[in-house]
Design an enzyme around this catalytic site. Structure first.
Site, PDB file in Angstrom:
ATOM      1  N   GLY A   1       0.833  -1.197   0.000  1.00  0.00           N
ATOM      2  CA  GLY A   1       0.000   0.000   0.000  1.00  0.00           C
ATOM      3  C   GLY A   1       0.863   1.240   0.000  1.00  0.00           C
ATOM      4  O   GLY A   1       2.024   1.203   0.409  1.00  0.00           O
ATOM      5  N   SER A   2       0.308   2.347  -0.490  1.00  0.00           N
ATOM      6  CA  SER A   2       1.049   3.604  -0.483  1.00  0.00           C
ATOM      7  C   SER A   2       0.084   4.772  -0.477  1.00  0.00           C
ATOM      8  O   SER A   2      -1.040   4.665  -0.959  1.00  0.00           O
ATOM      9  CB  SER A   2       1.976   3.695  -1.702  1.00  0.00           C
ATOM     10  OG  SER A   2       1.216   3.684  -2.898  1.00  0.00           O
ATOM     11  N   GLY A   3       0.539   5.885   0.097  1.00  0.00           N
ATOM     12  CA  GLY A   3      -0.268   7.095   0.145  1.00  0.00           C
ATOM     13  C   GLY A   3       0.609   8.305  -0.064  1.00  0.00           C
ATOM     14  O   GLY A   3       1.749   8.191  -0.533  1.00  0.00           O
ATOM     15  N   ALA A   4       0.079   9.495   0.294  1.00  0.00           N
ATOM     16  CA  ALA A   4       0.794  10.738   0.041  1.00  0.00           C
ATOM     17  C   ALA A   4       2.093  10.827   0.834  1.00  0.00           C
ATOM     18  O   ALA A   4       3.080  11.373   0.353  1.00  0.00           O
ATOM     19  CB  ALA A   4      -0.106  11.920   0.385  1.00  0.00           C
ATOM     20  N   THR A   5       2.123  10.282   2.036  1.00  0.00           N
ATOM     21  CA  THR A   5       3.303  10.433   2.885  1.00  0.00           C
ATOM     22  C   THR A   5       3.866   9.114   3.395  1.00  0.00           C
ATOM     23  O   THR A   5       4.784   9.117   4.194  1.00  0.00           O
ATOM     24  CB  THR A   5       2.971  11.303   4.116  1.00  0.00           C
ATOM     25  OG1 THR A   5       1.933  10.649   4.860  1.00  0.00           O
ATOM     26  CG2 THR A   5       2.510  12.685   3.712  1.00  0.00           C
ATOM     27  N   ALA A   6       3.320   8.002   2.963  1.00  0.00           N
ATOM     28  CA  ALA A   6       3.745   6.730   3.552  1.00  0.00           C
ATOM     29  C   ALA A   6       3.651   5.576   2.570  1.00  0.00           C
ATOM     30  O   ALA A   6       2.914   5.626   1.591  1.00  0.00           O
ATOM     31  CB  ALA A   6       2.906   6.420   4.787  1.00  0.00           C
TER      32      ALA A   6
ATOM     33  N   LYS B   1       4.420   0.349   8.334  1.00  0.00           N
ATOM     34  CA  LYS B   1       4.056   1.604   7.682  1.00  0.00           C
ATOM     35  C   LYS B   1       5.230   2.553   7.841  1.00  0.00           C
ATOM     36  O   LYS B   1       5.641   2.880   8.949  1.00  0.00           O
ATOM     37  CB  LYS B   1       2.797   2.200   8.305  1.00  0.00           C
ATOM     38  CG  LYS B   1       2.371   3.478   7.611  1.00  0.00           C
ATOM     39  CD  LYS B   1       0.872   3.608   7.570  1.00  0.00           C
ATOM     40  CE  LYS B   1       0.465   4.684   6.585  1.00  0.00           C
ATOM     41  NZ  LYS B   1      -0.957   4.683   6.283  1.00  0.00           N
TER      42      LYS B   1
ATOM     43  N   ASP C   1      -9.326   9.545  10.055  1.00  0.00           N
ATOM     44  CA  ASP C   1      -9.107   9.170   8.652  1.00  0.00           C
ATOM     45  C   ASP C   1      -9.883   7.901   8.291  1.00  0.00           C
ATOM     46  O   ASP C   1      -9.330   6.964   7.716  1.00  0.00           O
ATOM     47  CB  ASP C   1      -7.608   8.974   8.405  1.00  0.00           C
ATOM     48  CG  ASP C   1      -7.237   9.116   6.928  1.00  0.00           C
ATOM     49  OD1 ASP C   1      -8.049   9.676   6.160  1.00  0.00           O
ATOM     50  OD2 ASP C   1      -6.148   8.670   6.539  1.00  0.00           O
TER      51      ASP C   1
END
EC number: 2.7.11.1
Length: 529
Positions: free
Chosen positions: A24-29, A46, A146
């Site tokens: 998984g990936s997001g804006a900051t992690a 994470k 969130d």
């Protein structure tokens, strides 16, 4: 896991974790599966980029402490955390079923969503478990911050757990526990964010999670949050100015929603009330008629885990660039690689990578990951073993612009604002951009109408940067940051069709004054001059 290894404490040495696929990936992690060799157990790690979080480590430590004390069957188990270079590593339980978002994407990709993505019984079963977790958090004075499908995880037995409680969700709202600062950083799109969180006027409480829960209910039925197609500033504007979204909002094919009944729609509308005091608590929602449709975890095993992508299908393998220092970067083909930050493609290492057909790195952009930036640096260090301690860098936020000092006569003149990220990359930095002359008309603290004149240069200025400087100069109330920025963005995106807009101010009116859009009492007008 052997009896001996289970008694061991969780290691805070990165060398005790064999990093595996990115899941998984997001804006900051980035989230990676990993194998903890001393414990002989597979975990999820994470990895949060501290350069982007702009939050003091003192506040992060408070959040980590809260996470460590959280024990509930519907909350993902937190094991330990430590700092590696400029990353905070959170070690958590690995749930092999993946997130509900993974399942939604899988169903949509196979074209199996023509009559809605998930059926009511499945939605009720998942969301009932989420509510159990939220009720526990709220009773213990915690706000998740969130809630969304991407943060609802499934175990292979059909169990449902909320992820991202604590640090990463804390970062997503700017990391301000006190809620009393005007400027914050929103990470990622604010599609699930409650209006009171966007406004940042009076602070917010656990009812913000209930709004996000309502948006998540829509996401489970339609496959996406209502305003997912729009850029972040537009999402803020639509959420603040429009009526609350419904199941139909943004859905082209209304036929896909026919199977969803009145109790589901009513439950959503209860959650999506702009006044947080009118929203039900998690405990009250659990008693709602809709959740009588909920089944057991065996039902989820049968209905969706068999349709879910496997962990190998969800995973992105990590390529290793020879001789690299060991930092993760996303590449244009969606994969991940270890490499140096400053990667020289003419070096021996660079040539070796190119010879292995390495994909180009994705250029990072702040526009969709950071809307409003603080100007203060990251605070004190997290105390960790010497071999993995890290000096955290200064905030990557916007630097304050230089403004010509102004008074507030009826026609206050504002020098062109030098907003953050002044030079955009690519062709935009080479072309001469024509400035847009604007005038913001609103009442000052003495209730006198004032015209604030300024210029906005596309490609150099940003709506949020200009709005911040208007506030810094004392020309605009800090509570109106979001709404001024949103309407400025609306004009500069389509100046031909939006030459003038009148909008309600978050700062409202004082005393016995009655809001009046024609007299600009509690309202402001922004126009191209």
């Amino acid at each position: 896991m052997s009896e001996d290894s289970s008694a061991l404490p969780w290691s805070i040495n990165k060398d005790d974790y064999e990093l595996q696929e990115v899941i998984g990936s997001g804006a900051t992690a980035v989230v990676q599966a990993a194998y903890c060799t001393p414990k002989k157990e597979k975990v999820a790690i994470k990895r949060i980029n501290l350069e982007k979080c702009q939050t003091s480590m003192d506040e992060l430590l408070k959040e980590i402490q809260a996470m460590s004390q959280c024990h509930h069957p519907n909350i993902v188990s937190y094991y330990t955390s430590f700092v590696v270079k400029d990353e905070l590593w959170l070690v958590m339980k690995l749930l092999s079923g993946g997130s509900v978002l993974d399942i939604i994407k899988h169903i949509v990709a196979k074209g199996e969503h023509k009559s809605g993505v998930l059926d009511e019984a499945t939605i009720a079963t998942i969301l009932r478990e989420v509510l159990e977790g939220l009720e526990y958090l709220h009773k213990n004075g915690q706000i998740h911050r969130d809630v969304k499908a991407g943060n609802i995880l499934l175990g292979e037995d059909g169990s449902v757990q909320i992820a991202d409680f604590g640090v990463s969700a804390f970062l997503a709202t700017g990391g301000d526990i006190t809620r009393n600062k005007v400027r914050k950083t929103f990470v990622g799109t604010p599609c699930w964010m409650a209006p009171e969180v966007m406004e940042q006027v009076r602070g917010y409480d656990f009812k913000a999670d209930i709004w996000s829960f309502g948006i998540t209910a829509i996401e489970l039925a339609t496959g996406a949050a209502p305003y997912h197609k729009y850029p972040p500033m537009k999402v803020l504007m639509l959420t603040l100015q429009n009526d609350p979204p419904s199941l139909e909002t943004g859905v082209q094919d209304k036929e896909m929603l026919k199977k969803y009944g009145k109790s589901f729609r009513k439950m959503i509308s209860l959650c999506l009330q702009k006044d947080p005091e009118k929203r039900p608590t998690a405990a009250e929602l659990l008693r709602h008629k809709f959740f009588q449709k909920a089944k057991n975890k065996e039902y989820l095993q049968e209905k969706i885990l068999q349709r879910a992508p496997t962990i190998s299908e969800r995973a992105k393998k990590v390529r290793r660039v020879p001789g690299s220092s060991g930092r993760l970067h996303k590449t244009e083909d969606g994969g991940w690689e270890w490499s140096d930050d400053e990667f020289d493609e003419e070096s021996e290492e660079g040539k070796a990578a190119i010879s292995q057909l390495r994909s180009p790195r994705v250029k990072e952009s702040l526009t969709n990951s950071e809307l409003f930036s603080t100007t203060h640096p990251v605070g004190t260090l997290l105390q960790v073993p010497e071999q993995i301690s890290a000096h955290l860098p200064q905030s990557a936020g916007q630097m304050p612009a230089q403004l010509t000092p102004v008074s507030l006569p009826p026609a206050a003149e504002l020098a062109p604002v030098q907003a953050a990220q002044a030079q955009s990359s690519g062709a935009g930095s080479q072309e001469t951009k024509i400035p847009i002359s604007l005038v913001l008309r609103l009442r000052n603290s003495k209730k006198e109408l004032n015209d604030i004149r300024f210029e906005f240069t596309p490609g150099r200025d940003t709506a949020e940067g200009v709005s911040q400087e208007l506030i810094s100069a004392g020309l605009v109330d800090g509570r109106d940051l979001v709404i001024v920025a949103a309407n400025l963005q609306k004009i500069v995106e389509e100046p031909q069709s939006n030459r003038s807009v009148t909008f309600k101010l978050a700062s409202g009116v004082e005393g016995s004054d009655i809001p009046d859009d024609s007299k600009l009492i509690g309202f402001a007008q922004l126009s191209i001059s």
